[in-house]
Design an enzyme around this catalytic site. Sequence first.
Site, short mmCIF file in Angstrom:
data_model
loop_
_atom_site.label_atom_id
_atom_site.label_comp_id
_atom_site.label_asym_id
_atom_site.label_seq_id
_atom_site.Cartn_x
_atom_site.Cartn_y
_atom_site.Cartn_z
N LYS A 208 0.81 -1.15 0.10
CA LYS A 208 -0.07 0.01 -0.02
C LYS A 208 0.88 1.24 0.13
O LYS A 208 1.99 1.26 0.01
CB LYS A 208 -1.05 -0.03 1.19
CG LYS A 208 -2.00 -1.25 1.10
CD LYS A 208 -2.89 -0.86 -0.01
CE LYS A 208 -3.52 -2.15 -0.30
NZ LYS A 208 -4.26 -3.25 0.49
C1 PLP Z 1 -5.53 -4.43 0.70
C2 PLP Z 1 -6.93 -3.93 0.82
C3 PLP Z 1 -7.73 -4.39 1.91
C4 PLP Z 1 -7.06 -5.17 2.90
O1 PLP Z 1 -6.22 -4.50 3.87
P1 PLP Z 1 -5.24 -5.49 4.84
O2 PLP Z 1 -4.44 -4.05 5.45
O3 PLP Z 1 -4.48 -6.15 4.15
O4 PLP Z 1 -6.15 -6.02 5.57
C5 PLP Z 1 -8.96 -3.84 1.99
N1 PLP Z 1 -9.87 -3.38 0.93
C6 PLP Z 1 -9.04 -3.33 -0.23
C7 PLP Z 1 -9.73 -2.57 -1.13
C8 PLP Z 1 -7.44 -3.45 -0.46
O5 PLP Z 1 -6.98 -3.23 -1.68
#
Ligand code: PLP
Length: 408
Positions: A208
């Site tokens: 991210k």
């Molecule tokens: C990555 C992601 C998540 C989950 O995030 P985590 O921190 O891995 O739980 C949720 N929603 C979207 C749209 C994502 O891309």
Amino acid sequence: MSQTAQGSGTVVFQRRREFLPYAMPSIGEEEIAEVADSMRSGWITTGPKVAQFEEDFARYTGCVDAVSVNSCTAGLQIALAVFGVGPGDEVIVPALTFCATANVVVHTGARPVIVDVDATGNMDVQAASRAITPKTKALMPVHFAGQPADVDALYKLAGQHGLAVIEDAAHAVGAVHRGQKLASRAYFDSCNPATVPAAVVFSFYANKNMTTAEGGMIVFADERRSDQARMLRLHGMSIDAWKRYSGSGSWYYEVEAAGFKCNLTDIAAAIGIHQLRKLDTFTAARKALAKHYDAELSGIAEIAPPTRIPQRDHVYHLYTIAVDNARVSRNRLIEELRERNIGTSVHFIPIHSHPFYAATYGYRAGDFPVAESHYARTISLPLYPAMSKADTGYVIAALRDSLPYAGR
Ligand SMILES: *Cc1c(COP(=O)(O)O)cnc(C)c1O
């Protein structure tokens, strides 16, 4: 340069030796030293660094309080619990998202009600409006790829129907909507005048826009909900472990709810403290690379850049192109790029086409045509702060070189 113009005007494409991944975290020595400091300090789980990271994040965001958790998924789960979503309820989610958005609804015992998206990949407000029933409890928009959803309209809709809004902001840390940073006090004041119950949940997963390896953050529109979230993230216990074991605490606690176990560790927060300081630099790098892609892609007829809307600052967690399906095989193009040492991904396989959702709720192909069309055409190109303009230039050259082999 990857592309060599020769006297005759022909262009020779040279395959790079090193694989170019589609995403990569940018971890520096500051993060490494801060993690080592935690490891040596004798306190490795939720403690002083988590407290500092939450304070830093609240200051950066412009909100009163921020509650850290060990993933965005856990944060969404806790927000649903705080808003009392449970069996018999319905929660509206977009078709074009990661499975976490819908999975957490299933875990509460509620039903995820999938709706289609618009041209930007974000929840279609009209579709959401049509899906509301007396059982609907919440809307869960996703800021797809890092471009804010139509939150003005979504909060208005929620206000009219007495719903909560839980924003899946996994892609959108640092994004700005109509001049206000997502989850800031000013943001809620401007897009949520009816003060509907609301939370924005961020992800710090490895790929991210900023990372703690695994981690997330919840910001409530009404910060008085934060304490309940802190209680739920650690077994439903009345006070957290750090306070109990530190000099100021006592051994006594009470369990106020059957809580979860999803507190962030100090080791993770140590990474986050430094990632947050670099976030604006990371975002600027992402935007500059996206601009380069935009400029170069405008010369390629078979490929369209992502759809953008003014006043919705796109922080480019993903750079998603759309290929012209009539002329280009998306899957072949992915293979051609891979042969040229370029990693790509596809965001997302629509939720309703996954076997669990199709079988459990009776969804079928054709139910959400915009999401399906997006899925059939899209490719996420490499984009991360450590990439150079030569790298994006290489991707563009590789696309041009690949297209003749990826025709239909
Ligand atoms: C990555 C992601 C998540 C989950 O995030 P985590 O921190 O891995 O739980 C949720 N929603 C979207 C749209 C994502 O891309």
